[in-house]
Design an enzyme around this catalytic site. Sequence first.
Site, PDB file in Angstrom:
ATOM      1  NE  ARG A  93      -0.506  -0.261   4.460  1.00 29.99           N
ATOM      2  CZ  ARG A  93      -0.593  -0.128   6.370  1.00 29.99           C
ATOM      3  NH1 ARG A  93      -1.959   0.351   6.349  1.00 29.99           N
ATOM      4  NH2 ARG A  93       0.439  -0.858   6.890  1.00 29.99           N
ATOM      5  CG  ASP A 252       7.257  -6.778   7.390  1.00 28.87           C
ATOM      6  OD1 ASP A 252       7.685  -7.934   8.534  1.00 28.87           O
ATOM      7  OD2 ASP A 252       6.763  -6.027   7.818  1.00 28.87           O
ATOM      8  CG  ASN A 253       6.604  -3.443  10.203  1.00 26.55           C
ATOM      9  OD1 ASN A 253       6.935  -2.949   9.114  1.00 26.55           O
ATOM     10  ND2 ASN A 253       5.699  -4.348  11.134  1.00 26.55           N
TER      11      ASN A 253
HETATM   12  P1  AMP Z   1       2.441  -3.433   8.115  1.00 22.86           P
HETATM   13  O1  AMP Z   1       1.569  -4.212   9.155  1.00 22.86           O
HETATM   14  O2  AMP Z   1       2.095  -2.529   8.088  1.00 22.86           O
HETATM   15  O3  AMP Z   1       4.007  -3.667   8.191  1.00 22.86           O
HETATM   16  O4  AMP Z   1       1.827  -4.396   6.743  1.00 22.86           O
HETATM   17  C1  AMP Z   1       2.222  -5.874   6.152  1.00 22.86           C
HETATM   18  C2  AMP Z   1       2.612  -6.003   4.405  1.00 22.86           C
HETATM   19  O5  AMP Z   1       0.751  -5.477   4.589  1.00 22.86           O
HETATM   20  C3  AMP Z   1       3.360  -4.870   3.958  1.00 22.86           C
HETATM   21  O6  AMP Z   1       3.247  -5.872   3.096  1.00 22.86           O
HETATM   22  C4  AMP Z   1       2.142  -3.991   3.494  1.00 22.86           C
HETATM   23  O7  AMP Z   1       2.159  -3.572   2.425  1.00 22.86           O
HETATM   24  C5  AMP Z   1       0.603  -5.428   3.936  1.00 22.86           C
HETATM   25  N1  AMP Z   1      -0.218  -4.391   3.474  1.00 22.86           N
HETATM   26  C6  AMP Z   1      -0.937  -3.658   4.848  1.00 22.86           C
HETATM   27  N2  AMP Z   1      -2.255  -3.152   4.405  1.00 22.86           N
HETATM   28  C7  AMP Z   1      -2.459  -2.614   3.284  1.00 22.86           C
HETATM   29  C8  AMP Z   1      -3.019  -2.878   2.519  1.00 22.86           C
HETATM   30  N3  AMP Z   1      -4.496  -1.918   2.917  1.00 22.86           N
HETATM   31  N4  AMP Z   1      -3.377  -3.078   1.416  1.00 22.86           N
HETATM   32  C9  AMP Z   1      -1.980  -3.848   0.632  1.00 22.86           C
HETATM   33  N5  AMP Z   1      -1.107  -4.349   1.563  1.00 22.86           N
HETATM   34  C10 AMP Z   1      -1.245  -3.452   2.491  1.00 22.86           C
HETATM   35 MG    MG Z   2       5.428  -2.377   7.492  1.00 17.82          MG
END
Ligand code: AMP
Ligand code: MG
Length: 499
Positions: A93, A252-253
């Site tokens: 995203r 990944d964070n």
């Molecule tokens: P995060 O928990 O923010 O680190 O996200 C983990 C993964 O989920 C990453 O690859 C993000 O790009 C993906 N992701 C989170 N929210 C969305 C969304 N609304 N649409 C697409 N991918 C998402």
């Molecule tokens: Mg992330």
Amino acid sequence: MTSPNSPTFDNSYVKQAERFYSPQEPATVATPKLVRINTVLAEELGIDPQWLASPEGIATMAGNHMPDGAEPIATVYAGHQFGGWNPQLGDGRAVLLGELIAKNGTRYDWQLKGSGRTPYSRGGDGKSPLGPVLREYILCEAMATLNVPTTRALGAVTTGELVFRDQALPGAVFSRVAQSHIRVGTMQYFAARQDTEALQSLSNYLIDRHFPDAAKASNPVLTMLNDIISRQATLIAKWQSIGFIHGVMNTDNMLLCGETIDYGPCAFMENYDPATVFSSIDHNGRYAYGNQPGIAHWNLAQLAQALLAILDNAPDATEESAIALAQQALDAFPELFLKAYQAIIKDKLGLSSFSEQDDPLFQDLLTLMEQEKADFTLCFRRLAELADEGACINNSVHELFEFNGNFTPWLQQWRQRLIEDTQTPAQRQAQMFKANPVFIPRNHLVQEAIVAAERNSDFSAFNQLVDVLKTPHTFDPNKQRYALPAKPNERVLQTFCGT
Ligand code: AMP
Ligand code: MG
């Protein structure tokens, strides 16, 4: 057509191997509207703030306009999420618009978050509701003024579109700036595919961009790993010292440049308790406040593992010799963390040096704080006032927090310890005020700002909070409500990723 005062991009990541990313235009949105720009940061990055706030700048932040020189991409990575391996993640995203060289010569990424679907979106819509955008804006800018390495907020816009979660919410796009977006998970992605060539070229790129000294070392990759470990130790020490709970420390964070990233379910602890967890999805407390140093160490072990194939550059290198180098590098983390943490604790307690004997004094304070459910921030702030009480009679937090009788023996011990210290009370207080902020982004204030914006498009609470947090170390009794912990009915018990 791009106007002449739009920024100058200088993109290096797109010049790397094609398998590092996918070219990806951001989605266009209905009616972009400006929420806020960060004028100071824009200027540092060589972006004309007037351009950024102009229709063209707003359209750029919304994804509706690509300035000349932007080469938008979505980057690929993998990662361990809550300990479970996910071989394929990536910017689902977000798109990286391009890179800018700041006035200080540092290269920065400009990324749009919430800008639509990419090849890595999996089931997601690629969008972001307004709430998480405001939360990230408030939190990352607060962290920056608290002196914590972090990704930054360049600006935020609403899209005029609805985003559907458990309810329909206003949509927004966040402009994020980072020294780079390369993660532990980026290395893991290539290691899992046994793509040694990619690992080597990504390492060369990282060394060139973030660790120039490593290039001169006899083993550049090992030196880079040591630097990354050391930066993380310092970073987590800073988090711990202000009660910051990241909430989703997946590999990944974790950025290899050492900046805090991904302000999803993060929150600041109020009453001191190492088991504090806010994230709604952290059922087992894996990412609880007290676990953060251990989790960082675990994440770094995943990084070292990913680098094994290129870690030993000696002619007689074997897998065993690489493992030995990795282990040695990782074993340094606890001590590096402790040193960095104690250097801050020294300042928080107003000491000119911190020795072994001071640790029990500090631990006793933590025990008391936990037992008395003392507010972590105000407790240290009040302590700083006590270092030179007469100097802050008119701007004291004593009405917000006062040490109760159970702290009296501890305060006596602390005063006793100060007698051995050569600093004047004024010097000591200045040192302590710097390390003990009074304004932090408290959860209920963040929540209040988000609710007003979401329900009534009223951004005044958001703007005021961002402004108050620009001077976190200076108390002003007129801003008292921003320093107060949540009342029982205001308490936010859970935070959400907002994905
Ligand atoms: P995060 O928990 O923010 O680190 O996200 C983990 C993964 O989920 C990453 O690859 C993000 O790009 C993906 N992701 C989170 N929210 C969305 C969304 N609304 N649409 C697409 N991918 C998402
Ligand atoms: Mg992330």
